[in-house]
Structure formats: C-alpha cells, structure tokens
Design a protein around this motif. Structure first.
Motif, PDB file in Angstrom:
ATOM      1  N   LYS A  94       0.821  -1.212   0.000  1.00  0.00           N
ATOM      2  CA  LYS A  94       0.000   0.000   0.000  1.00  0.00           C
ATOM      3  C   LYS A  94       0.856   1.263   0.000  1.00  0.00           C
ATOM      4  O   LYS A  94       1.950   1.282   0.571  1.00  0.00           O
ATOM      5  CB  LYS A  94      -1.009   0.007   1.139  1.00  0.00           C
ATOM      6  N   ASN A  96       0.455   4.865   1.342  1.00  0.00           N
ATOM      7  CA  ASN A  96      -0.394   5.691   2.204  1.00  0.00           C
ATOM      8  C   ASN A  96      -0.088   7.165   1.979  1.00  0.00           C
ATOM      9  O   ASN A  96       1.069   7.587   2.049  1.00  0.00           O
ATOM     10  CB  ASN A  96      -0.162   5.332   3.670  1.00  0.00           C
ATOM     11  N   TRP A 106      -4.573   7.190  11.777  1.00  0.00           N
ATOM     12  CA  TRP A 106      -4.573   5.717  11.839  1.00  0.00           C
ATOM     13  C   TRP A 106      -4.530   5.417  13.325  1.00  0.00           C
ATOM     14  O   TRP A 106      -3.551   5.745  14.005  1.00  0.00           O
ATOM     15  CB  TRP A 106      -3.363   5.110  11.114  1.00  0.00           C
ATOM     16  N   HIS A 109      -2.931   0.372  16.664  1.00  0.00           N
ATOM     17  CA  HIS A 109      -3.252  -1.014  16.314  1.00  0.00           C
ATOM     18  C   HIS A 109      -1.980  -1.844  16.141  1.00  0.00           C
ATOM     19  O   HIS A 109      -0.878  -1.296  16.072  1.00  0.00           O
ATOM     20  CB  HIS A 109      -4.076  -1.061  15.018  1.00  0.00           C
ATOM     21  N   LEU A 143       4.632   8.131  11.444  1.00  0.00           N
ATOM     22  CA  LEU A 143       4.193   6.890  12.074  1.00  0.00           C
ATOM     23  C   LEU A 143       4.763   6.872  13.495  1.00  0.00           C
ATOM     24  O   LEU A 143       5.958   7.108  13.690  1.00  0.00           O
ATOM     25  CB  LEU A 143       4.721   5.706  11.266  1.00  0.00           C
ATOM     26  N   HIS A 204       1.272   0.585  16.712  1.00  0.00           N
ATOM     27  CA  HIS A 204       1.602   1.826  16.010  1.00  0.00           C
ATOM     28  C   HIS A 204       0.333   2.553  15.583  1.00  0.00           C
ATOM     29  O   HIS A 204      -0.764   1.984  15.596  1.00  0.00           O
ATOM     30  CB  HIS A 204       2.502   1.541  14.795  1.00  0.00           C
ATOM     31  N   SER A 206      -0.903   6.834  13.729  1.00  0.00           N
ATOM     32  CA  SER A 206      -0.416   8.152  13.310  1.00  0.00           C
ATOM     33  C   SER A 206      -1.552   9.155  13.400  1.00  0.00           C
ATOM     34  O   SER A 206      -2.722   8.808  13.241  1.00  0.00           O
ATOM     35  CB  SER A 206       0.162   8.099  11.882  1.00  0.00           C
ATOM     36  N   ARG A 215       2.713  13.479   3.333  1.00  0.00           N
ATOM     37  CA  ARG A 215       3.581  12.469   3.959  1.00  0.00           C
ATOM     38  C   ARG A 215       3.273  11.103   3.374  1.00  0.00           C
ATOM     39  O   ARG A 215       2.556  10.318   3.955  1.00  0.00           O
ATOM     40  CB  ARG A 215       3.330  12.477   5.477  1.00  0.00           C
ATOM     41  N   TYR A 219       4.245   0.892   1.999  1.00  0.00           N
ATOM     42  CA  TYR A 219       4.428  -0.241   2.906  1.00  0.00           C
ATOM     43  C   TYR A 219       4.364  -1.545   2.126  1.00  0.00           C
ATOM     44  O   TYR A 219       3.349  -1.833   1.479  1.00  0.00           O
ATOM     45  CB  TYR A 219       3.316  -0.293   3.954  1.00  0.00           C
TER      46      TYR A 219
HETATM   47  C1  SIN Z   1      -0.713   1.587   8.915  1.00  0.00           C
HETATM   48  O1  SIN Z   1      -0.567   1.400  10.100  1.00  0.00           O
HETATM   49  O2  SIN Z   1      -1.008   0.633   8.168  1.00  0.00           O
HETATM   50  C2  SIN Z   1      -0.521   2.921   8.308  1.00  0.00           C
HETATM   51  C3  SIN Z   1      -0.212   4.000   9.225  1.00  0.00           C
HETATM   52  C4  SIN Z   1       0.273   5.237   8.520  1.00  0.00           C
HETATM   53  O3  SIN Z   1       0.609   5.203   7.326  1.00  0.00           O
HETATM   54  O4  SIN Z   1       0.372   6.264   9.182  1.00  0.00           O
END
Ligand code: SIN
Ligand code: MN
Length: 266
Positions: A94, A96, A106, A109, A143, A204, A206, A215, A219
């Motif tokens: 992905k 982001n 986010w 989690h 993040l 983590h 954000s 930003r 991933y």
């Molecule tokens: C994620 O946790 O999958 C994304 C978090 C982010 O990009 O800030």
C-alpha cells in the motif's frame, strides 16, 4: 543489503529499525511522481478519506512498473528474508498518502491482529518494511511506534468501522497507556528514501496531517512463504493470494527505470 548483528538485535529487542536514506533522491522522485499519478485515477484499489482525499492505494505493484520494481527490491527483500530465514511473498502492498491538510488518523493497532483475524495468517512471521516518499517530519503525521510492545503478543482489539473510512482492529486507551508507560513512543523521521521496518505485533498509529506537507509512505507487507494465509475474507487486492516467492530485481533496477523514462521524454 544485509543487516548487521547489532541491527538485528535492535529489531528483536525494540521491534523496529530505521535505515535512513536507503533509496537515492533519483529513485524516490520517480516513485513519488508515480504515486501522485495513481492517486489521481479512480479505481477500487484506491481508498479515500471521508473528505475524498486519497488515503491508501493498494496493490500498485501489480499494475505499475516502478512499484513492481520496488516490491521486489533487494534493499527491502533481503533484510526481511534475513530476519525470517526463508523466502517471502507479498501479503499486502500500500501507498499511504496522509495528504496535506486532510490526511486522517490511523488509530493505535497491531498489524498482525488484522492479518490473523481477517486473513487467517498462522504466525506473526510477516512484517512491514516501508519507504518514505516525502520527508517525514514530527509535524506531518509521522508513524508513531510503541517500542517493545511486540513482546506482548497479539492483544485484545475492537473492530473500529466508524472513526475513519478504513476498518481497523484498534486497541483501547487503557492498553495503550500501559504499553506507553513501559516503552514510550518513538516517531522516526527523515528525508525521502528512508526505510522503516517493524514487527507485525508492534503497536503503532499516526495522527492527522493538518500541515501543507504531504507524507507519503509505501508499505510492503512481506510474509514468510510457509506462513501463507489460510482463511482470507478481504478482497485479493488487500490480502494477496499469490504465494509465489519474490525473486529480487537487480540493485539498480529503479535507477535504470528512472533514467529510461527521462531518455524517453527527451
Ligand atoms: C498503517 O498502520 O497501516 C498505516 C499508518 C500510517 O501510514 O500512518
Ligand atoms: Mn498498521
């Protein structure tokens, strides 16, 4: 690229590792341009915020050449192979956005919580390795990681389907408070081209981005081939069903791709 014994020890202890400036400005520039072009297209794999701004573009490695090369790049594949000691396949991919002014939260989690509950992944033998496409700053929704939280295994979570446009298994405030009391919070920042890898059980999240600075982070979720998912419930562009081991492309593949594009445009 091989990780040193110290780097592997830091990953095992703390649950994360940051490798600054791993991709060159030339390599990242082409990925950033392609990401912006992808967000401009309407396709089901591109998830938008409630505001309509792009949130995440899934599976771009399956239809975009630059991201196909990134998804098999030795600087990302080799370190994760080293950690798991076996070949890998792409579980999820992905880009982001965390768009300027509109990029949304986010919530806190663990990724493995979702991979286990929604995809039937047997063990936390998958992890994210990410590449910064823009500068990640303390102010534009970096993040945030809770060091050492991966040692708690998979924690209780609730399925949040309302806070953002994207459903997520999230942790409650009490659990996050306890984990942060133990491990604190870090938010790795740095120039485009930085690489961040973190354990599938590392907690983590954000914050929203209210700055004019986008930003974007890509991933790759790489899973050990023997740990392939058993009970998928999500579309195959979110949780892939192709368990073929990734064969890394040449080290200079992205640079060559960027130069070919420039020659073609000249
Ligand atoms: C994620 O946790 O999958 C994304 C978090 C982010 O990009 O800030
Ligand atoms: Mn996550």
């Amino acid at each position: 690229m091989q990780l040193s014994a110290d780097q592997i020890a830091q990953f095992q202890e703390e649950g994360w590792l940051f490798l600054p400036e791993t991709f060159s400005p030339e390599e990242v520039a082409v990925l950033r341009e392609e990401a912006e072009a992808i967000y401009a297209v309407q396709r089901p794999e591109i998830w938008r915020e409630k505001s309509g701004a792009p949130r995440t573009a899934f599976a771009a490695h399956t239809y975009n050449e630059a991201f196909r090369l990134l998804g098999a790049h030795p600087r990302l594949i080799r370190p994760v192979e080293q950690i798991f000691g076996e070949q890998l396949y792409m579980h999820q991919f992905k880009i982001n956005a965390k768009a300027a002014f509109t990029g949304d939260v986010w919530q806190w989690h663990q990724d493995y919580g979702t991979w286990a509950r929604d995809d039937g992944m047997p063990e936390p033998r998958a992890m994210n390795i990410s590449v910064f496409l823009d500068e990640v700053m303390p102010i534009n929704g970096p993040l945030m990681l809770i060091p050492r939280s991966h040692r708690h295994g998979t924690l209780a979570a609730g399925h949040d389907v309302s806070t953002t446009s994207y459903p997520l298994w999230t942790l409650d405030d009490e659990m996050v408070t306890k984990l942060v009391a133990e491990g604190g919070i870090v938010a790795p920042t740095g120039r485009p081209g930085g690489v961040l890898l973190f354990h599938g059980n590392l907690v983590h999240g954000s914050a929203p981005n209210i700055t004019p600075y986008p930003r974007k982070i890509v991933y790759l979720t790489l899973n050990a081939v023997s740990n392939h998912i058993r009970r998928p419930t999500r579309p195959d562009w979110i949780a892939h069903r192709d368990f073929t081991p990734i064969l890394p492309v040449p080290e200079d593949a992205l640079t060559e791709y960027a130069r070919r594009g420039r020659r073609a445009a000249a």
